[in-house]
Design a protein around this motif. Structure first.
Motif, PDB file in Angstrom:
ATOM      1  N   ARG A   1      -0.904   8.684  72.945  1.00 17.95           N
ATOM      2  CA  ARG A   1      -1.987   7.283  72.246  1.00 17.95           C
ATOM      3  C   ARG A   1      -1.135   6.266  72.979  1.00 17.95           C
ATOM      4  N   ASP A   2       0.375   6.368  73.061  1.00 10.19           N
ATOM      5  CA  ASP A   2       0.796   4.654  73.577  1.00 10.19           C
ATOM      6  C   ASP A   2       0.788   4.457  75.216  1.00 10.19           C
ATOM      7  N   SER A   3       0.264   5.209  75.827  1.00 14.06           N
ATOM      8  CA  SER A   3      -0.345   4.787  77.156  1.00 14.06           C
ATOM      9  C   SER A   3      -2.449   4.246  76.812  1.00 14.06           C
ATOM     10  N   ALA A   4      -2.668   4.943  75.848  1.00 17.29           N
ATOM     11  CA  ALA A   4      -4.080   3.725  75.525  1.00 17.29           C
ATOM     12  C   ALA A   4      -3.566   2.809  75.257  1.00 17.29           C
ATOM     13  N   GLN A   5      -2.639   2.580  74.633  1.00 15.85           N
ATOM     14  CA  GLN A   5      -2.238   1.137  73.578  1.00 15.85           C
ATOM     15  C   GLN A   5      -2.145  -0.273  74.735  1.00 15.85           C
ATOM     16  N   HIS A   6      -1.377   0.798  76.641  1.00 11.23           N
ATOM     17  CA  HIS A   6      -1.184  -0.342  77.305  1.00 11.23           C
ATOM     18  C   HIS A   6      -2.961  -0.537  77.792  1.00 11.23           C
ATOM     19  N   TYR A   7      -3.219   0.557  78.201  1.00  6.43           N
ATOM     20  CA  TYR A   7      -4.631  -0.181  78.235  1.00  6.43           C
ATOM     21  C   TYR A   7      -5.309  -0.913  77.796  1.00  6.43           C
ATOM     22  N   GLY A   8      -5.280  -1.038  76.370  1.00  4.63           N
ATOM     23  CA  GLY A   8      -6.289  -1.407  75.205  1.00  4.63           C
ATOM     24  C   GLY A   8      -7.240  -0.855  74.846  1.00  4.63           C
ATOM     25  N   VAL A   9      -6.592   0.148  74.986  1.00  5.02           N
ATOM     26  CA  VAL A   9      -8.184   1.622  74.545  1.00  5.02           C
ATOM     27  C   VAL A   9      -7.502   2.196  73.248  1.00  5.02           C
ATOM     28  N   ASN A  10      -8.716   2.485  71.912  1.00  2.00           N
ATOM     29  CA  ASN A  10      -8.013   3.036  70.916  1.00  2.00           C
ATOM     30  C   ASN A  10      -8.557   4.163  71.146  1.00  2.00           C
ATOM     31  N   LEU A  11      -7.551   4.837  71.533  1.00  2.00           N
ATOM     32  CA  LEU A  11      -7.466   6.552  71.803  1.00  2.00           C
ATOM     33  C   LEU A  11      -8.604   7.512  70.382  1.00  2.00           C
ATOM     34  N   LEU A  12      -8.759   7.984  70.363  1.00  2.00           N
ATOM     35  CA  LEU A  12      -9.356   8.835  69.156  1.00  2.00           C
ATOM     36  C   LEU A  12      -9.166  10.152  69.836  1.00  2.00           C
ATOM     37  N   VAL A  13      -8.058  11.297  69.113  1.00  3.57           N
ATOM     38  CA  VAL A  13      -7.911  12.529  69.185  1.00  3.57           C
ATOM     39  C   VAL A  13      -8.550  13.647  68.343  1.00  3.57           C
ATOM     40  N   GLY A  14      -9.466  14.327  69.492  1.00  5.22           N
ATOM     41  CA  GLY A  14     -10.625  15.011  69.295  1.00  5.22           C
ATOM     42  C   GLY A  14     -10.953  16.491  69.414  1.00  5.22           C
ATOM     43  N   VAL A  15     -11.857  17.347  69.206  1.00  4.81           N
ATOM     44  CA  VAL A  15     -11.784  18.300  69.518  1.00  4.81           C
ATOM     45  C   VAL A  15     -13.752  18.716  69.929  1.00  4.81           C
ATOM     46  N   GLU A  16     -13.877  20.098  71.113  1.00  7.81           N
ATOM     47  CA  GLU A  16     -15.284  19.973  70.572  1.00  7.81           C
ATOM     48  C   GLU A  16     -15.158  20.877  70.424  1.00  7.81           C
ATOM     49  N   LEU A  17     -15.848  22.151  69.549  1.00 11.88           N
ATOM     50  CA  LEU A  17     -15.845  23.553  68.738  1.00 11.88           C
ATOM     51  C   LEU A  17     -16.561  23.927  69.921  1.00 11.88           C
TER      52      LEU A  17
END
Length: 214
Positions: A54-70
């Motif tokens: 998540r921190d890496s995504a913030q540095h790159y200006g991206v809203n990261l959604l943590v997910g899965v594909e069942l």
């Protein structure tokens, strides 16, 4: 731009999460969901591992959604695993729909559409009007995809969504760097599926992704 369906080396993708996020950022994405293939054997580890960037995504200006594909989960177990994913901290849960190019168990689409913990039914194949109506009532979205093979039924999905008022999202199902779509490619997929200019504008906006996940 958003993409709610991508994969990394944690399942069958080619990129580490950080590289996927960086490549998406360079293309102009605001929101990216990492949704690796999951079943009972790896669901917890996926949610925990992706959350670490998540921190890496913030540095790159991206809203990261943590997910899965069942994926290829027996339909009766989909509600249990989807609920478990959300309880473990997943922001978004996809279900690998009944695409016409893989032996997904019959009943998967229905199980996803009736589950309160599922946000997007990925590449739902020849989804029925009845299941799409249930999805519409729940505010769940059906996916239009750029993924080869899975995209054969995009036109059908659009027609059913129009008839039922179901929400649509346009995703890449990224596995390799070249799978991430440019803005122009996203428009081509939307228009090619049969959406009008106005419908495409709505479906491709961040507002639709926010509405599904609220």
């Amino acid at each position: 731009m958003y993409d709610l369906h991508t994969h990394t080396v944690f399942s069958d993708g080619e990129l580490l999460p950080s590289e996927l996020i960086r490549r998406a950022a360079v293309l102009g994405y605001d929101t990216l969901a990492i949704t690796d293939h999951a079943d009972a054997s790896n669901l917890g580890r996926l949610v925990e591992s992706v959350a670490e960037v998540r921190d890496s995504a913030q540095h790159y200006g991206v809203n990261l959604l943590v997910g899965v594909e069942l994926t290829h989960v027996p339909p009766p177990l989909i509600p249990l695993l989807a609920r478990d994913a959300k309880r473990r901290g997943a922001d978004i849960v996809l279900v690998h729909g009944e695409t016409v190019v893989e032996p997904v168990p019959p009943g998967t689409n229905h199980a996803a559409c009736t589950c309160e913990y599922v946000d997007v039914l990925a590449h739902p194949g020849l989804i029925t009007v009845e299941d799409a109506r249930i999805a519409a009532e729940r505010g769940m979205a059906l996916e239009i995809t750029s993924r080869a093979g899975h995209n054969r039924t995009n036109g059908h999905v659009v027609r059913v969504a129009r008839e039922t008022g179901c929400s649509l999202v346009v995703d890449s199902d990224t596995h390799a760097p070249s799978d991430l779509m440019t803005e122009e490619a996203r428009w081509a997929v939307a228009l090619g599926s049969g959406l009008t200019d106005a419908e495409s504008r709505k479906v491709l906006s961040l507002d639709i992704a926010s509405a599904i996940l609220k």
